[in-house]
Design a protein around this motif. Sequence first.
Motif, PDB file in Angstrom:
ATOM      1  N   VAL A 179      13.234  37.887  37.454  1.00  0.00           N
ATOM      2  CA  VAL A 179      13.142  37.329  36.608  1.00  0.00           C
ATOM      3  C   VAL A 179      12.802  35.896  36.494  1.00  0.00           C
ATOM      4  N   ARG A 183       3.212  38.591  40.318  1.00  0.00           N
ATOM      5  CA  ARG A 183       3.157  38.925  39.469  1.00  0.00           C
ATOM      6  C   ARG A 183       2.203  38.991  38.872  1.00  0.00           C
ATOM      7  N   ALA A 212      10.142  36.259  31.174  1.00  0.00           N
ATOM      8  CA  ALA A 212      10.880  37.116  29.936  1.00  0.00           C
ATOM      9  C   ALA A 212       9.712  35.743  29.404  1.00  0.00           C
ATOM     10  N   GLU A 221       4.337  44.667  32.651  1.00  0.00           N
ATOM     11  CA  GLU A 221       4.098  44.122  34.319  1.00  0.00           C
ATOM     12  C   GLU A 221       3.982  45.233  35.397  1.00  0.00           C
ATOM     13  N   ILE A 222       5.835  45.302  35.386  1.00  0.00           N
ATOM     14  CA  ILE A 222       6.394  45.663  36.851  1.00  0.00           C
ATOM     15  C   ILE A 222       5.449  46.676  37.179  1.00  0.00           C
ATOM     16  N   GLN A 270      16.211  41.460  27.829  1.00  0.00           N
ATOM     17  CA  GLN A 270      14.597  41.624  28.001  1.00  0.00           C
ATOM     18  C   GLN A 270      14.615  41.511  29.761  1.00  0.00           C
ATOM     19  N   GLY A 285      11.321  44.918  38.001  1.00  0.00           N
ATOM     20  CA  GLY A 285      11.426  43.860  38.675  1.00  0.00           C
ATOM     21  C   GLY A 285      12.873  43.105  39.510  1.00  0.00           C
ATOM     22  N   PRO A 333       6.801  42.494  28.527  1.00  0.00           N
ATOM     23  CA  PRO A 333       6.676  41.538  30.430  1.00  0.00           C
ATOM     24  C   PRO A 333       7.692  43.014  31.611  1.00  0.00           C
ATOM     25  N   GLU A 334       7.783  44.036  31.009  1.00  0.00           N
ATOM     26  CA  GLU A 334       8.564  44.570  31.295  1.00  0.00           C
ATOM     27  C   GLU A 334       7.435  45.967  31.643  1.00  0.00           C
ATOM     28  N   ILE A 339      13.164  44.097  32.406  1.00  0.00           N
ATOM     29  CA  ILE A 339      12.710  43.399  33.405  1.00  0.00           C
ATOM     30  C   ILE A 339      13.050  44.374  34.664  1.00  0.00           C
ATOM     31  N   GLN A 360       8.068  40.424  40.305  1.00  0.00           N
ATOM     32  CA  GLN A 360       8.000  40.102  39.080  1.00  0.00           C
ATOM     33  C   GLN A 360       7.462  40.025  38.138  1.00  0.00           C
ATOM     34  N   SER A 361       8.527  39.249  37.357  1.00  0.00           N
ATOM     35  CA  SER A 361       7.839  39.787  35.526  1.00  0.00           C
ATOM     36  C   SER A 361       7.934  37.965  35.587  1.00  0.00           C
TER      37      SER A 361
END
Length: 455
Positions: A54, A262, A29, A272-273, A42, A51, A269-270, A46, A26-27
Amino acid sequence: MSTRRISSVAHVGNIAIGGDNPIRIQSMATTDTNDTEACVAQAKRIIDAGGELVRFTTQGTREAENMKNISARLKADGYQTPLVADVHFTAHVADVAAQYCEKVRINPGNYVDPGRTFKHLEYTDEEYAAELKRIEEKLVPFLNICKAHHTAVRIGVNHGSLSDRIMSRYGDTPAGIVESCMEFLRIFQREQFNDVVISIKASNTVVMVTTVRLLVETMDKEDMHYPLHLGVTEAGEGEDGRIKSAVGIGALLTEGIGDTIRVSLSEEPECEIPVARKLVDLIPECTRLREEAVKSIQNDTITLHVDAPDYETLQLKAAMAVGGLLIDRKATKLVLHSSLLPLHSSLSDAILQAARIKFTKTEYISCPGCGRTLYNLQETIARIKAATSHLVGLKIGIMGCIVNGPGEMADADYGYVGAGRGKISLYKQKVCVEKNIPEEEAVDKLLELINNDRR
């Protein structure tokens, strides 16, 4: 080889977390939750990156109400991914968000207790019990709303936002962090509310890992087996953020602990995935490498032979394999061998710094940003790094808002914290020394503060 901890299952919309289910990615926004178009766009990025949940900040009723519009727009476009509302300071907002989101995160440090001021409070046992009763009176109606709407809950404890009440009775300790969680969890259990996920996060990997282990032990003693959300908060960006996340999250994953993760990077944030996905995919191999590394320890040194298809995977793999060993101080030196390592590699030093063993460069405790962030986080981090990267061993916190800002300042020498739109407050450790500086002047003011102290 370690086996995965057996947990109960929490149902979050159309996915299940815990039990035999896959570890969920997960992440969160970073958009203004009132801006439906930006949030939807956004969230899609993700989700398209992989993800599975969200999260959005819902700092007020208006933001919580707009989650209805964000959810409707995503579903109309074919996106069924569960949405999570992130609530701090205002318990009523959680009641609203529970009607529109598949999960609501509440923080025991500020759900009912006031924001942290670092004051020592004295309680008799009767007075302390009365405070717990006050929490229960606020929490039970919220749980009833969640039951009615089939909404899951995350109890999200952050080291940086423990209440003065907890700090006064238990101190700034893993035991205090765990008790902050358990006070809420016992109410959940009495109310037979089982769609709950728990997280305990810190920017310090040693605190994070030690405390999650203690939480598991404490829950087991009280016959609780709820799923766990793992993360190193304010991990930073670039190599440092990835390595710190791999050390902390990876240490637990290779011990079989963790049901959703996370990776908190001060980037889009995308981004991070794929990092989180790699950590999950690397669990079997890193568990094997960790066991081999234990056997290799000689003269306080871990020697690790590791190969990977690319340098980022190498960073994650090495940090994840030895993270738990370094946190437990099985050794305090690290030698890495890999065909991908450049001639003068600093990867070993970066991993040792992430495990809080040896500091060879400036330490940046920077949040990933969210809808609460009050300035351009990525640009500010770049400016501060450019001016301070030569200050070996100095710890600087760069925080978007006050939720964890003052608390994490206790682990930093200096802090740069969003105080209002276009306004910044500066900290020395946990003491605010300048308030509401215009953003355009704040970085220079921070440097002036650091330089004056060093002189």
